[in-house]
Design a protein around this motif. Structure first.
Motif: not given
Length: 193
Positions: A60-80
């Motif tokens: 997501y983008l913080a109020k200052d415009g910086k990207e904040c990564t919440c999670w990483f997912m790889g092969t075999g993962d379900i994501m939403i």
């Protein structure tokens, strides 16, 4: 190496022939290039994704415009985007492909049909939901109780090869540290090895 959605789900509980056929009729498989966004903030997450091969992140983008990564997912993962998918309301996050990937997906409406038509899938869906809730809880606890170095080593253990897939800025934001702190942590690791 590629993952198989049916094997992943069948690991939890056997899939009846009818359930496999229904999934087969609904599943869409697509190839996406690095940097493609599956979801943009403000859109409704209408599909659940399975990474057959590849790597992705949510941010997501913080109020200052910086990207904040919440999670990483790889092969075999379900994501939403959990909130958006479950409520069918606008997402607060983006989902971005970090390396060329093969993604399988099914729509919210199709998944609801599977739940209605195949009661045995409710058990599988519950187990998948529990798994991701537990991962979320573990991450929250980890951020409150672990050092930056401990978080970094755990990330390397859970996502081998992440340094070739994600930028240092993305990794630092996921670990809730600055890039400078990440550089110091990485420097200490290289001294120890």
């Amino acid at each position: 190496m590629e993952a198989d959605l049916f094997q992943t789900l069948a690991f939890i509980a056997p899939l009846s022939a009818g359930l496999q056929k229904a999934f087969g009729n609904y599943i869409v498989e697509e190839t996406y290039a690095k940097k493609h966004r599956l979801l943009d903030e403000g859109q409704v997450c209408k599909r659940v994704y399975f990474i057959k091969k590849g790597f992705a992140r949510a941010y997501y983008l913080a109020k200052d415009g910086k990207e904040c990564t919440c999670w990483f997912m790889g092969t075999g993962d379900i994501m939403i985007s959990v909130y958006s998918f479950l409520t069918q309301r606008p997402a607060a996050e983006n989902i971005e492909i970090l390396e060329d990937s093969i993604i399988q997906s099914i729509s919210w409406n199709q998944l609801q049909s599977i739940y209605a038509d195949f009661p045995e899938y409710n058990y599988i869906g519950r187990i998948v939901t529990e798994k991701y809730y537990i991962l979320s809880e573990e991450r929250a606890l980890l951020l409150r109780t672990s050092t930056a170095e401990e978080r970094y080593h755990l990330l390397l253990k859970t996502h081998p090869g992440i340094l070739q897939k994600a930028s240092l800025g993305q990794i630092a934001s996921y670990l809730c540290i600055s890039q400078e702190t990440l550089s110091r942590v990485r420097g200490r690791k290289s001294i120890l090895t």
